[in-house]
Every structure is written in structure tokens, then in C-alpha cells.
Design a protein around this motif. Structure first.
Motif, PDB file in Angstrom:
ATOM      1  N   CYS A 122      -4.782  33.375 -10.019  1.00 33.03           N
ATOM      2  CA  CYS A 122      -4.153  32.101  -9.676  1.00 33.03           C
ATOM      3  C   CYS A 122      -3.600  31.441 -10.943  1.00 33.03           C
ATOM      4  CB  CYS A 122      -5.178  31.180  -9.024  1.00 33.03           C
ATOM      5  SG  CYS A 122      -4.547  29.534  -8.647  1.00 33.03           S
TER       6      CYS A 122
ATOM      7  N   ILE B 263      -3.547  28.458 -11.661  1.00 25.31           N
ATOM      8  CA  ILE B 263      -4.363  27.293 -12.005  1.00 25.31           C
ATOM      9  C   ILE B 263      -5.662  27.715 -12.699  1.00 25.31           C
ATOM     10  CG2 ILE B 263      -5.505  25.226 -11.053  1.00 25.31           C
ATOM     11  CD1 ILE B 263      -2.453  25.217 -10.882  1.00 25.31           C
TER      12      ILE B 263
ATOM     13  N   HIS C 237      -8.953  25.344 -14.177  1.00 26.29           N
ATOM     14  CA  HIS C 237     -10.086  25.074 -13.296  1.00 26.29           C
ATOM     15  C   HIS C 237     -11.331  25.788 -13.800  1.00 26.29           C
ATOM     16  CE1 HIS C 237      -8.200  23.641  -9.241  1.00 26.29           C
ATOM     17  NE2 HIS C 237      -8.037  22.790 -10.220  1.00 26.29           N
TER      18      HIS C 237
END
Length: 70
Positions: A37, A39, A43
Motif C-alpha cells: 500500500c 500509505i 501508517h
């Protein structure tokens, strides 16, 4: 180079996957799309558990067990 601290609550998922590639299996087994991902560098495990409505303590325990076996 030493591995990052697994217990660091701010450890980015991208760093987790880089240090422990087997960790991706625990995420994918729960339908979490975190590995790969865009992100993931931003994260941490806490964020992922909140996003996927998972119990963080339980997930961390499962993740630690998987990593200790691998």
C-alpha cells in the motif's frame, strides 16, 4: 544494519515489512492490504488495526508468534 524495534508504536509498516518480510502474511491472512500500500510508509500497526477494526493486542501477539517461528 540492525532491525528496527518491533515494539515501537511509530514503526512504519513499510519498515516492518522490509525488516520482517514474513509479517506480510499476517496482514494478508486478515484481508489487510497494507503490504504494497502506498500509505505503508506513513501508517503503523496501530493505524492498520484501527482501519481494519482489529484488536491490536491480539494482532500483535499473532504477528510476534509468526515472526518468532520464521
Amino acid at each position: 544494519m540492525s532491525k528496527p524495534d518491533f515494539d515501537d508504536p511509530d514503526l512504519p509498516l513499510a519498515d516492518l515489512f522490509a525488516a520482517w518480510p514474513l509479517a506480510a502474511a499476517a496482514f494478508l491472512a486478515r484481508g489487510m492490504l497494507c503490504p504494497g500500500c502506498p500509505i505503508a510508509p506513513f501508517h503503523a500497526i496501530t493505524d492498520a488495526c484501527l482501519e481494519y477494526d482489529l484488536d491490536e493486542d491480539e494482532f500483535r501477539a499473532d504477528l510476534e508468534m509468526l515472526l518468532s517461528e520464521g
